[in-house]
Design a protein around this motif. Structure first.
Motif, PDB file in Angstrom:
ATOM      1  N   LYS A 194       0.982  -1.131  -0.089  1.00 46.09           N
ATOM      2  CA  LYS A 194      -0.047  -0.040  -0.037  1.00 46.09           C
ATOM      3  C   LYS A 194       0.958   1.298  -0.102  1.00 46.09           C
ATOM      4  O   LYS A 194       2.030   1.084  -0.068  1.00 46.09           O
ATOM      5  CB  LYS A 194      -1.041  -0.246   1.351  1.00 46.09           C
ATOM      6  N   GLY A 195       0.202   2.300  -0.081  1.00 50.14           N
ATOM      7  CA  GLY A 195       0.897   3.757   0.057  1.00 50.14           C
ATOM      8  C   GLY A 195       1.141   4.058   1.375  1.00 50.14           C
ATOM      9  O   GLY A 195       1.036   3.190   2.358  1.00 50.14           O
ATOM     10  N   LEU A 196       1.578   5.290   1.535  1.00 46.84           N
ATOM     11  CA  LEU A 196       2.121   5.449   3.075  1.00 46.84           C
ATOM     12  C   LEU A 196       1.085   6.444   3.649  1.00 46.84           C
ATOM     13  O   LEU A 196       0.328   7.354   2.954  1.00 46.84           O
ATOM     14  CB  LEU A 196       3.342   6.845   2.655  1.00 46.84           C
ATOM     15  N   THR A 197       0.747   6.284   4.953  1.00 46.07           N
ATOM     16  CA  THR A 197      -0.164   7.128   5.860  1.00 46.07           C
ATOM     17  C   THR A 197       0.674   7.915   6.721  1.00 46.07           C
ATOM     18  O   THR A 197       1.704   7.385   7.509  1.00 46.07           O
ATOM     19  CB  THR A 197      -0.938   6.163   6.472  1.00 46.07           C
ATOM     20  N   SER A 198       0.544   9.293   6.525  1.00 44.69           N
ATOM     21  CA  SER A 198       1.351  10.044   7.073  1.00 44.69           C
ATOM     22  C   SER A 198       0.778  10.153   8.872  1.00 44.69           C
ATOM     23  O   SER A 198      -0.316   9.788   9.134  1.00 44.69           O
ATOM     24  CB  SER A 198       1.017  11.919   7.044  1.00 44.69           C
ATOM     25  N   LEU A 199       1.751  10.066   9.903  1.00 41.24           N
ATOM     26  CA  LEU A 199       1.463   9.812  11.316  1.00 41.24           C
ATOM     27  C   LEU A 199       1.696  11.156  11.715  1.00 41.24           C
ATOM     28  O   LEU A 199       0.826  11.534  12.655  1.00 41.24           O
ATOM     29  CB  LEU A 199       2.266   8.696  11.769  1.00 41.24           C
ATOM     30  N   LEU A 200       3.018  11.679  11.699  1.00 37.91           N
ATOM     31  CA  LEU A 200       3.322  12.939  12.522  1.00 37.91           C
ATOM     32  C   LEU A 200       4.333  13.531  11.600  1.00 37.91           C
ATOM     33  O   LEU A 200       5.230  13.072  11.017  1.00 37.91           O
ATOM     34  CB  LEU A 200       4.015  12.609  13.905  1.00 37.91           C
ATOM     35  N   LEU A 201       4.008  14.968  11.760  1.00 37.48           N
ATOM     36  CA  LEU A 201       5.098  15.805  11.109  1.00 37.48           C
ATOM     37  C   LEU A 201       5.598  16.659  12.147  1.00 37.48           C
ATOM     38  O   LEU A 201       4.944  17.436  12.897  1.00 37.48           O
ATOM     39  CB  LEU A 201       4.349  16.535   9.898  1.00 37.48           C
ATOM     40  N   ILE A 202       7.044  16.969  12.061  1.00 41.59           N
ATOM     41  CA  ILE A 202       7.701  17.589  13.302  1.00 41.59           C
ATOM     42  C   ILE A 202       8.482  18.804  12.327  1.00 41.59           C
ATOM     43  O   ILE A 202       9.461  18.402  11.708  1.00 41.59           O
ATOM     44  CB  ILE A 202       8.608  16.969  14.123  1.00 41.59           C
ATOM     45  N   GLN A 203       8.106  19.861  12.564  1.00 42.00           N
ATOM     46  CA  GLN A 203       8.998  20.904  11.993  1.00 42.00           C
ATOM     47  C   GLN A 203      10.234  21.194  12.706  1.00 42.00           C
ATOM     48  O   GLN A 203      10.433  20.632  13.953  1.00 42.00           O
ATOM     49  CB  GLN A 203       8.357  22.208  11.900  1.00 42.00           C
ATOM     50  N   SER A 204      11.323  21.792  12.012  1.00 39.54           N
ATOM     51  CA  SER A 204      12.459  21.834  12.554  1.00 39.54           C
ATOM     52  C   SER A 204      12.859  22.473  13.828  1.00 39.54           C
ATOM     53  O   SER A 204      13.605  22.310  14.679  1.00 39.54           O
ATOM     54  CB  SER A 204      13.788  22.294  11.337  1.00 39.54           C
ATOM     55  N   SER A 205      12.002  23.438  14.003  1.00 42.90           N
ATOM     56  CA  SER A 205      11.601  24.317  15.301  1.00 42.90           C
ATOM     57  C   SER A 205      11.017  23.583  16.505  1.00 42.90           C
ATOM     58  O   SER A 205      10.964  24.103  17.461  1.00 42.90           O
ATOM     59  CB  SER A 205      10.917  25.800  15.020  1.00 42.90           C
ATOM     60  N   GLN A 206      10.398  22.413  16.194  1.00 41.91           N
ATOM     61  CA  GLN A 206       9.518  21.913  17.234  1.00 41.91           C
ATOM     62  C   GLN A 206      10.639  20.760  17.717  1.00 41.91           C
ATOM     63  O   GLN A 206      11.349  20.215  17.190  1.00 41.91           O
ATOM     64  CB  GLN A 206       8.433  21.210  16.694  1.00 41.91           C
TER      65      GLN A 206
END
Lengths: 111, 113
Positions: A42-54
């Motif tokens: 299957k394709g990818l499911t996004s779980l979490l995104l962390i920006q560089s400042s976080q």
């Protein structure tokens, strides 16, 4: 050249266990880091995104941390369930916004 | 809101042929990236398009090309197919070019015989 490594390559745990997946990167000049899960074929499911400042992001039983200076991120999964069985990938958004993926950690949660 | 759609889902081609894959991003998203996934090399970045312009390109031969239309839909083309091009081709969309969350489609499974 940015390299992304994920440890362990595979993990098998009993249901209910808390677990940590690791992701390391060689160049700390990143814009963000994203965790995904992928079910077989299957394709990818996004779980979490962390920006560089976080430093961390949380969603339900998932918590991801980012330490840019040491080139590390961890994905913490609380109270694992059989439905969590999948491959977990971390991806680093690097200079020029190219995205570099790790090879993934294959997780199996036993009922 | 509909997710990222990719067509076709499965494709079988012969060596030497060419193939075109299509990706429709989430409504309102203007950036589309393409990736190749193989068991041996994992996920590798092919290219990214934003506002009909290629913004980034990975380390793939010129046989791999793409384009983006004014409605943000994107196509990628592989010419003179080789056995090693057999892979899952994934498309991802994001709001814009830059540090935005990426959303992936289900992929197109290409088999070259």
């Amino acid at each position: 050249k940015q390299e992304v490594t994920q440890i362990p390559a595979a993990l098998s745990v009993p249901e209910g266990e808390n677990l940590v997946l690791n992701c390391s990167f060689t160049d700390s000049a990143i814009y963000n880091l994203q965790w995904f899960r992928q079910d077989p074929g299957k394709g990818l499911t996004s779980l979490l995104l962390i920006q560089s400042s976080q430093r961390e992001q949380t969603s339900g039983r998932l918590n991801a941390s980012l330490d840019k200076s040491s080139g590390r991120s961890t994905l913490y999964i609380a109270a694992s369930q059989p439905g969590d069985s999948a491959t977990y990938l971390c991806a680093v958004n690097h200079g020029g916004f190219k995205t570099i993926f790790g090879a993934g950690t294959r997780l199996f949660v036993k009922a | 809101k509909a997710g990222v759609t990719q067509t076709p889902r499965y494709l079988i081609k012969t060596r030497g042929q060419q193939v075109t894959l299509s990706c429709s991003p989430i409504s309102g998203h203007r950036s589309v990236s393409w990736y190749q996934q193989t068991p041996g090399q994992g996920l590798q970045f092919l290219f990214e398009y934003f506002s009909e312009t290629q913004r980034n390109k990975g380390n793939f031969p010129g046989r791999f090309s793409g384009r983006q239309f004014s409605n943000s839909r994107s196509e990628m083309n592989v010419s003179t197919l080789e056995l090693g091009d057999s892979a899952l081709y994934l498309c991802a969309s994001s709001l814009a070019w830059g540090s935005y969350e990426q959303y992936f489609g289900p992929g197109t499974r290409l088999t070259v015989t």
